[in-house]
Design an enzyme around this catalytic site. Sequence first.
Site, mmCIF file in Angstrom:
data_model
loop_
_atom_site.group_PDB
_atom_site.id
_atom_site.type_symbol
_atom_site.label_atom_id
_atom_site.label_comp_id
_atom_site.label_asym_id
_atom_site.label_seq_id
_atom_site.Cartn_x
_atom_site.Cartn_y
_atom_site.Cartn_z
ATOM 1 N N GLU A 122 0.846 -1.215 0.000
ATOM 2 C CA GLU A 122 0.000 0.000 0.000
ATOM 3 C C GLU A 122 0.874 1.255 0.000
ATOM 4 O O GLU A 122 1.820 1.361 0.764
ATOM 5 C CB GLU A 122 -0.926 -0.009 1.215
ATOM 6 C CG GLU A 122 -1.603 1.311 1.543
ATOM 7 C CD GLU A 122 -2.503 1.887 0.434
ATOM 8 O OE1 GLU A 122 -3.263 1.120 -0.178
ATOM 9 O OE2 GLU A 122 -2.397 3.122 0.183
ATOM 10 N N ARG A 164 -17.590 4.236 4.748
ATOM 11 C CA ARG A 164 -16.483 3.571 4.061
ATOM 12 C C ARG A 164 -15.371 3.188 5.038
ATOM 13 O O ARG A 164 -14.754 2.129 4.920
ATOM 14 C CB ARG A 164 -15.912 4.455 2.945
ATOM 15 C CG ARG A 164 -14.821 3.755 2.135
ATOM 16 C CD ARG A 164 -14.197 4.652 1.089
ATOM 17 N NE ARG A 164 -13.149 3.953 0.361
ATOM 18 C CZ ARG A 164 -11.904 3.816 0.782
ATOM 19 N NH1 ARG A 164 -11.544 4.317 1.951
ATOM 20 N NH2 ARG A 164 -11.007 3.159 0.058
ATOM 21 N N TYR A 222 -28.266 8.705 3.552
ATOM 22 C CA TYR A 222 -28.687 7.439 4.146
ATOM 23 C C TYR A 222 -27.964 7.219 5.471
ATOM 24 O O TYR A 222 -26.928 7.845 5.736
ATOM 25 C CB TYR A 222 -28.435 6.274 3.177
ATOM 26 C CG TYR A 222 -27.060 6.203 2.559
ATOM 27 C CD1 TYR A 222 -25.977 5.680 3.255
ATOM 28 C CD2 TYR A 222 -26.838 6.660 1.262
ATOM 29 C CE1 TYR A 222 -24.722 5.591 2.668
ATOM 30 C CE2 TYR A 222 -25.587 6.585 0.670
ATOM 31 C CZ TYR A 222 -24.536 6.048 1.385
ATOM 32 O OH TYR A 222 -23.288 5.975 0.800
ATOM 33 N N ASP A 241 -11.481 -0.281 -9.232
ATOM 34 C CA ASP A 241 -11.525 0.979 -9.983
ATOM 35 C C ASP A 241 -10.415 1.065 -11.027
ATOM 36 O O ASP A 241 -10.568 1.779 -12.023
ATOM 37 C CB ASP A 241 -11.385 2.169 -9.025
ATOM 38 C CG ASP A 241 -12.699 2.517 -8.346
ATOM 39 O OD1 ASP A 241 -13.708 1.845 -8.609
ATOM 40 O OD2 ASP A 241 -12.705 3.475 -7.543
#
Length: 413
Positions: free
Chosen positions: A55, A129, A238, A315
């Site tokens: 990462e 998230r 939401y 993505d």
Amino acid sequence: MPVAAAAKASTDRDTAREPARNGPDGPVVIAGAGIGGLACALALARRGIPSHISERREVFAEEGAGIQLGPNGTRILDALGVAGSLQPQTAAPDALVVMDGVSGRRLARLPLGDWMRTRHGAPYWTAHRADLHAALLKRVRSEPLIRLSMASGIVSAGQTDREVTAHLASGATLEGAVLVAADGIRSTLRGPAFTADRPGFSGKSAARAVIPAALLPEGLERNVVHIWLRPNAHVVHYPVRAAQEIAIIVVLEDQHLSEDWGAPVLPGWLHQYTSEYPPRLAELMGRPEWWRKWALPALPPVPRWVSGRVALLGDAAHPTFPFLAQGAVLALEDGMVLARCLASHGKDVRQALTRYETERRPRARAVVAQAEKNGRIYHLDGLMARARNTVLTTLPPETLMKRYDWVYGWKAE
Ligand SMILES: Cc1cc2nc3c(=O)[nH]c(=O)nc-3n(C[C@H](O)[C@H](O)[C@H](O)COP(=O)(O)OP(=O)(O)OC[C@H]3O[C@@H](n4cnc5c(N)ncnc54)[C@H](O)[C@@H]3O)c2cc1C
């Protein structure tokens, strides 16, 4: 154990793991510990295949706002052993309420909640998230077959017939049998090997905020996904964090040009757009103390996802607009299919990756195209908007929702 049962568990149980009978001849190197990279590593471990996630970031800091997880995603989280620890942080909204963002009138109330669970065998969740990412990360850290290195951005890759070498910014290298580029929409590895363009800007940007649920204006339901449709704009909100908070996302035509996921929004920026919103929506938009925004990129379909031993995922392979709320879920789906293909083709990595691309590309294309279509429908104006509203107010809610069976009914195997 079905998700409904897993949801009751206070901790996640071990997932069924198949022995690495047939996996590739070496570990899988994964660029990126986002949603897709972490899920892919867990899916591989479930099949006994070791991986090393590299990462770029030093720490996981501000991690976005809301993510919606349809049954096709929650089913995967269950299979990966993540659903039980994530569930207390999520909400399971009862309905999707569509509002006319001009008049403030309710157009439709489409079923989620029990209807979704019964129809597709898994729940529809909304989550922050950061909570989804943290649940995946926790599971990854407890998994002996997965190594995770932070501050280890991969800048390029080379390969031979037998292995692939990832070159890190630090000058170090990582060797493996496969390299998975799960490095997001601005993927470094989706370079010349995949003849892909750099993403441009779509002319739209999205701003996000999170507020305590107690600040939801009167008349708006807490346990519901709301979407407000306006010419050239829409707002979605939401519940997240066990319905204690509300995530708000507004999508606007805007010339904001930045590659930053979290550019701070200056006070007053939104007001220029929201001053004419119907009262309850305007009130909601005035509630957050801060907003962050990001430019929605535009990228033509990536022509190839696989180059020898390197494969794109999430993505990096299929950037999508968030207008069908499937970006994160598509990345989860990719990980499950990639792991299955690698496990079933043994040392023939190239064939495994070709199969992965063949299986995933049509599905991802269809979801990306539907998201684009939704965006056009959401932002209609004049006569076309009136026609849309007539359809929404007259068709039975279940009929409208069943049109998405092909999205939510997807199963990994
Ligand atoms: C900080 C952040 C905030 C987000 N907020 C939202 C949101 O609020 N709402 C929403 O709908 N979507 C949001 N997203 C996008 C959403 O998470 C993704 O669209 C979706 O989950 C697909 O996941 P992915 O794994 O393909 O990509 P991502 O989740 O974007 O993960 C990509 C990962 O790769 C890492 N990386 C990039 N380049 C390299 C490199 N060269 N080497 C190693 N690692 C690299 C990145 O640091 C990141 O961790 C956000 C993404 C990020 C990174």
